[in-house]
Design an enzyme around this catalytic site. Structure first.
Site, PDB file in Angstrom:
ATOM      1  N   LYS A  74     -23.929 -54.529   4.830  1.00 38.04           N
ATOM      2  CA  LYS A  74     -23.345 -55.676   4.127  1.00 38.04           C
ATOM      3  C   LYS A  74     -21.857 -55.816   4.462  1.00 38.04           C
ATOM      4  CE  LYS A  74     -23.140 -55.458  -0.333  1.00 38.04           C
ATOM      5  NZ  LYS A  74     -23.512 -55.256  -1.734  1.00 38.04           N
ATOM      6  N   LYS A 109     -33.792 -52.764  40.654  1.00 40.96           N
ATOM      7  CA  LYS A 109     -34.194 -53.089  39.280  1.00 40.96           C
ATOM      8  C   LYS A 109     -34.655 -54.531  39.162  1.00 40.96           C
ATOM      9  CE  LYS A 109     -31.270 -54.338  35.978  1.00 40.96           C
ATOM     10  NZ  LYS A 109     -31.064 -55.808  36.120  1.00 40.96           N
ATOM     11  N   GLU A 125     -33.231 -58.816  34.301  1.00 44.01           N
ATOM     12  CA  GLU A 125     -33.608 -58.660  32.883  1.00 44.01           C
ATOM     13  C   GLU A 125     -34.340 -59.880  32.339  1.00 44.01           C
ATOM     14  OE1 GLU A 125     -30.614 -59.184  33.965  1.00 44.01           O
ATOM     15  OE2 GLU A 125     -29.705 -60.786  32.766  1.00 44.01           O
ATOM     16  N   GLY A 168     -26.513 -57.961  42.379  1.00 50.52           N
ATOM     17  CA  GLY A 168     -27.585 -58.904  42.675  1.00 50.52           C
ATOM     18  C   GLY A 168     -27.084 -59.890  43.708  1.00 50.52           C
TER      19      GLY A 168
HETATM   20  C1  1AE Z   1     -23.738 -56.901  33.094  1.00 46.19           C
HETATM   21  C2  1AE Z   1     -25.123 -57.164  33.590  1.00 46.19           C
HETATM   22  C3  1AE Z   1     -25.174 -57.693  34.995  1.00 46.19           C
HETATM   23  C4  1AE Z   1     -26.515 -58.227  35.352  1.00 46.19           C
HETATM   24  O1  1AE Z   1     -27.451 -58.104  34.621  1.00 46.19           O
HETATM   25  C5  1AE Z   1     -26.724 -58.957  36.561  1.00 46.19           C
HETATM   26  O2  1AE Z   1     -27.923 -59.464  36.731  1.00 46.19           O
HETATM   27  C6  1AE Z   1     -25.776 -59.128  37.516  1.00 46.19           C
HETATM   28  O3  1AE Z   1     -26.058 -59.871  38.601  1.00 46.19           O
HETATM   29  P1  1AE Z   1     -24.967 -60.172  39.699  1.00 46.19           P
HETATM   30  O4  1AE Z   1     -24.679 -58.903  40.431  1.00 46.19           O
HETATM   31  O5  1AE Z   1     -23.768 -60.696  39.000  1.00 46.19           O
HETATM   32  O6  1AE Z   1     -25.614 -61.204  40.591  1.00 46.19           O
END
Ligand code: 1AE
Length: 408
Positions: free
Chosen positions: A95, A170, A173, A356
């Site tokens: 709370k 990976k 998400e 990524g």
């Molecule tokens: C902080 C999480 C970064 C993430 O999930 C993600 O997909 C990053 O992708 P890029 O490297 O920015 O393309």
């Protein structure tokens, strides 16, 4: 819990006008045995062992709007909690989290209570043993194009990431149960590729499959994925809650590393006046809950955290203590090879370079993108500059042409 005479502490940053000591007393009482009306003396006597106590009130310089600020540290009897995040968080920041400008900035648990949380199953050494890589930061590639692709198309993407020489791959998400390429099929197919890659090159790779679905089915889904060969599980921990990670980490049938993604965490840590400070959230809480890898925004790139916070998170995750294993910091988002010198300067050997767009956006393709990163990492740990290394690596040269080299 039953640990008599044992206390946990919570520290809050509060803002406002008025008497901070009174505010601290109100928190200590309101989150333990009291409320806004009085209680009878008899009950007070009985409840005294459950009462919170003001440990410290540190008044800070106020802001330009005339608002004062203070750090309040309150101790709570361990007797009041059970050893899980729902109980802990409700006790220290239930709370009270809605009572004006208040931010939870730190929590300390006595050893007995801390031991009740699982901590990472593998830790940095365990992960390095799985991969056989000891002398450099690890490299992870994130699937970027995944939604809407079928298994054959994903297989191709996986293969080119493998060929880039990364240590981990990976799921993104945002990739959930997908009829075109269900998680079980991805695991079977990608882990088979990992096996063949190992036979051919001697290099081990982990695939972090996104563990998704209703919370009541999550542990069963994790076991199905592991039975299918999964080498690592990715969890959107803040969408589910810290206790879900805790339960997965504590499950003896789940013997693969767990990777925590920070999706949704911005709603908790971003405000300077409210929520939970990022070093506590990503550093202490995720390690106690059992993450082997903690993804969070790096000080650079597209979604950034202040450098001091990003370093504090890594410090919490890598602290050596007798209770929990350490965990890999994975400072992420918008990472490209030209950032590796800065990241190495900040985080040293034991962290993961995670990308990524910085891999898949390479003009020569994802495999070249991976190699550019690997060459950058190898150069930096050997004391070379990226410019020097790019004379021997056309992939790195191209990446530098696309994104440059960043320095302080
Ligand atoms: C902080 C999480 C970064 C993430 O999930 C993600 O997909 C990053 O992708 P890029 O490297 O920015 O393309």
């Amino acid at each position: 819990m039953g640990e008599e005479n044992s206390f946990l502490t919570a520290t809050y940053l509060v803002s406002g006008v008025g008497d901070f000591y009174k505010r601290a007393e109100k928190i200590a009482l309101g989150l333990t045995v009291g409320t806004w009306t009085g209680l009878s003396m008899e009950e007070k006597d009985k409840l005294i062992k459950h009462l919170g106590k003001v440990e410290e009130v540190q008044v800070l310089p106020g802001d330009e709007q005339g608002q004062g600020k203070a750090l309040l540290t309150i101790s709570f009897p361990v007797l009041n909690v059970t050893p899980d995040f729902p109980s802990l968080l409700t006790t220290i920041f239930g709370k009270g989290s809605m009572d004006g400008k208040i931010r939870l900035v730190d929590v300390t648990l006595p050893e007995g209570l801390r031991r009740e949380f699982p901590g990472p199953k593998f830790g940095i050494e365990g992960i390095r043993n799985l991969l056989g890589v000891y002398d450099r930061p690890l490299l992870m590639s994130i699937f970027k194009q995944c939604i809407g692709l079928n298994l054959e198309e994903l297989n191709k993407e996986y293969q080119s990431q493998l060929e880039g020489g990364v240590d981990l791959i990976k799921d993104d998400e945002i990739f959930f149960q997908d009829d075109e390429a269900p998680a079980i099929q991805r695991v079977r197919s990608f882990e088979e590729k990992n096996r063949r890659h190992y036979e051919k090159t001697g290099k081990k790779v982990l695939y972090a499959v996104n563990l998704t679905g209703p919370v009541t089915q999550l542990a069963d889904q994790a076991k199905r994925l592991i039975d299918a060969g999964a080498s690592c599980l990715l969890l959107n921990v803040f969408s589910y809650g810290l206790d879900v990670l805790h339960q997965l980490a504590a499950d003896p049938n789940i013997q693969v590393p767990l990777m925590a993604h920070p999706a949704v965490a911005g709603a908790l840590y971003q405000s300077p006046d409210y929520g939970i400070a990022s070093p506590l959230l990503f550093g202490k809480f995720l390690r106690w809950a059992g993450a082997d890898f903690v993804l969070y925004p790096s000080p650079y790139g597209s979604v950034a955290l202040p450098e001091k916070e990003a370093l504090q998170i890594a410090q919490h995750l890598r602290q050596t203590d007798r209770i929990h294993r350490d965990a890999f910091p994975v400072p992420s988002a918008g990472i490209h090879p030209g950032l590796t010198p800065l990241l190495f300067e900040d985080f040293g050997l034991d962290f993961i370079v995670n990308a990524g767009g910085g891999i898949h956006g390479h003009e020569e393709g994802s495999a070249a993108g991976g190699r550019a990163f690997l060459h950058a990492i190898e150069a930096i740990v050997s004391g070379y500059t990226l410019e020097e290394a790019s004379n021997y690596s056309p992939e790195l040269k191209q990446a530098i042409k696309q994104w440059g080299v960043h320095s302080r």
